[in-house]
Write a protein that holds these residues in place. Structure first.
Motif, PDB file in Angstrom:
ATOM      1  N   ASP A  58       0.853  -1.184   0.000  1.00  0.00           N
ATOM      2  CA  ASP A  58       0.000   0.000   0.000  1.00  0.00           C
ATOM      3  C   ASP A  58       0.897   1.246   0.000  1.00  0.00           C
ATOM      4  O   ASP A  58       1.865   1.320   0.767  1.00  0.00           O
ATOM      5  CB  ASP A  58      -0.890  -0.024   1.248  1.00  0.00           C
ATOM      6  CG  ASP A  58      -1.770   1.202   1.353  1.00  0.00           C
ATOM      7  OD1 ASP A  58      -2.116   1.779   0.300  1.00  0.00           O
ATOM      8  OD2 ASP A  58      -2.096   1.592   2.487  1.00  0.00           O
ATOM      9  N   LYS A 108      -7.395   0.978  -5.837  1.00  0.00           N
ATOM     10  CA  LYS A 108      -8.502   0.504  -5.015  1.00  0.00           C
ATOM     11  C   LYS A 108      -9.772   1.262  -5.403  1.00  0.00           C
ATOM     12  O   LYS A 108      -9.708   2.457  -5.677  1.00  0.00           O
ATOM     13  CB  LYS A 108      -8.215   0.742  -3.532  1.00  0.00           C
ATOM     14  CG  LYS A 108      -6.942   0.065  -3.021  1.00  0.00           C
ATOM     15  CD  LYS A 108      -6.709   0.469  -1.561  1.00  0.00           C
ATOM     16  CE  LYS A 108      -5.425  -0.112  -1.006  1.00  0.00           C
ATOM     17  NZ  LYS A 108      -5.191   0.286   0.396  1.00  0.00           N
ATOM     18  N   PRO A 109     -10.923   0.602  -5.343  1.00  0.00           N
ATOM     19  CA  PRO A 109     -11.139  -0.840  -5.114  1.00  0.00           C
ATOM     20  C   PRO A 109     -10.739  -1.645  -6.347  1.00  0.00           C
ATOM     21  O   PRO A 109     -10.717  -1.125  -7.458  1.00  0.00           O
ATOM     22  CB  PRO A 109     -12.634  -0.920  -4.851  1.00  0.00           C
ATOM     23  CG  PRO A 109     -13.211   0.207  -5.639  1.00  0.00           C
ATOM     24  CD  PRO A 109     -12.197   1.316  -5.557  1.00  0.00           C
TER      25      PRO A 109
END
Length: 227
Positions: A58, A108-109
């Motif tokens: 991330d 994301k998503p």
């Protein structure tokens, strides 16, 4: 001896715990060994100790960010492939992420099936090309389809049994130690003193049936092939 298809090791680092744990569980069901952490400092520690085929990072974690970790992987000359995850979907964001040296970028998503496909593609690039279908002594292991058979009869294997069988098939008859199996088919939480390898080999041997093809080499390890 390095990993082949599903017997790969992946690091998932994301401070969204539910997301990270869900991704890890899904990858484990595909017989991948997955380590999970929820901040950049913990991810850096794991990257410095373990050898990963792919790191799913991330970009916006507490402590060291995914960007920082990507720079570390590149500067350290690690073979680990990096997939950056982010909520930022702009072209500039994607360009910035790839400019850091990341191998891939996913916003994301995302659909889990797409993430899996990207992780598998990156893992193939992290090592020498290997055949997707492995065959030996009547055993056929189709890695992309995650199916196994012997003499035409399908084998109902657990993800761990599948991973162990893949490691043994890729060894091409050479002896594989319990330590090698533990390192290649389990994650960092595996206890080195556990009997998990022995149990997995025992159940796999039973499922492979007769004549015996999975042999124990006393005090050395395990070998697949004719007696």
């Amino acid at each position: 001896m390095r990993r082949g298809g599903t017997d790969m090791r992946v690091l998932v680092a994301d401070d969204e715990r539910l997301l990270a744990d869900t991704v890890a569980d899904g990858l484990r069901r595909l017989a991948m060994a997955v380590d999970v952490c929820h901040d950049g400092d913990a991810a850096l520690e794991r990257l410095s100790v373990n050898r990963y085929d792919v790191a799913v990072l991330d970009r916006d974690m507490p402590g060291r960010t995914g960007d920082d970790l990507c720079r570390y992987v590149i500067s350290s000359g690690l073979e680990t492939r990096v997939l950056l995850l982010t909520a930022a979907a702009g072209i500039r964001d994607r360009v910035d992420g790839l400019s850091l040296g990341a191998d891939d970028y996913l916003t994301k998503p995302f659909a889990f099936a797409e993430l899996v496909a990207r992780v598998q593609a990156l893992a193939r690039r992290s090592r020498a090309a290997a055949p997707p279908v492995l065959e030996q002594d009547g055993i056929v292991l189709d890695v992309p389809r995650h199916s196994a058979s012997r003499d035409g009869a399908l084998l109902n294997l657990t993800p761990k049994e599948f991973a162990v069988l893949e490691v043994l098939l890729r060894a091409r008859g050479e002896v594989v130690s319990a330590e090698q199996l533990l390192e290649q088919a389990w994650d960092e939480h595996a206890d080195p003193f556990t009997n998990a390898v022995r149990v997995a080999v025992m159940t796999l041997r039973r499922k492979l049936g007769e004549p015996p093809v999975l042999h124990t080499v006393p005090r050395v390890g395990y070998r697949l092939g004719a007696a």
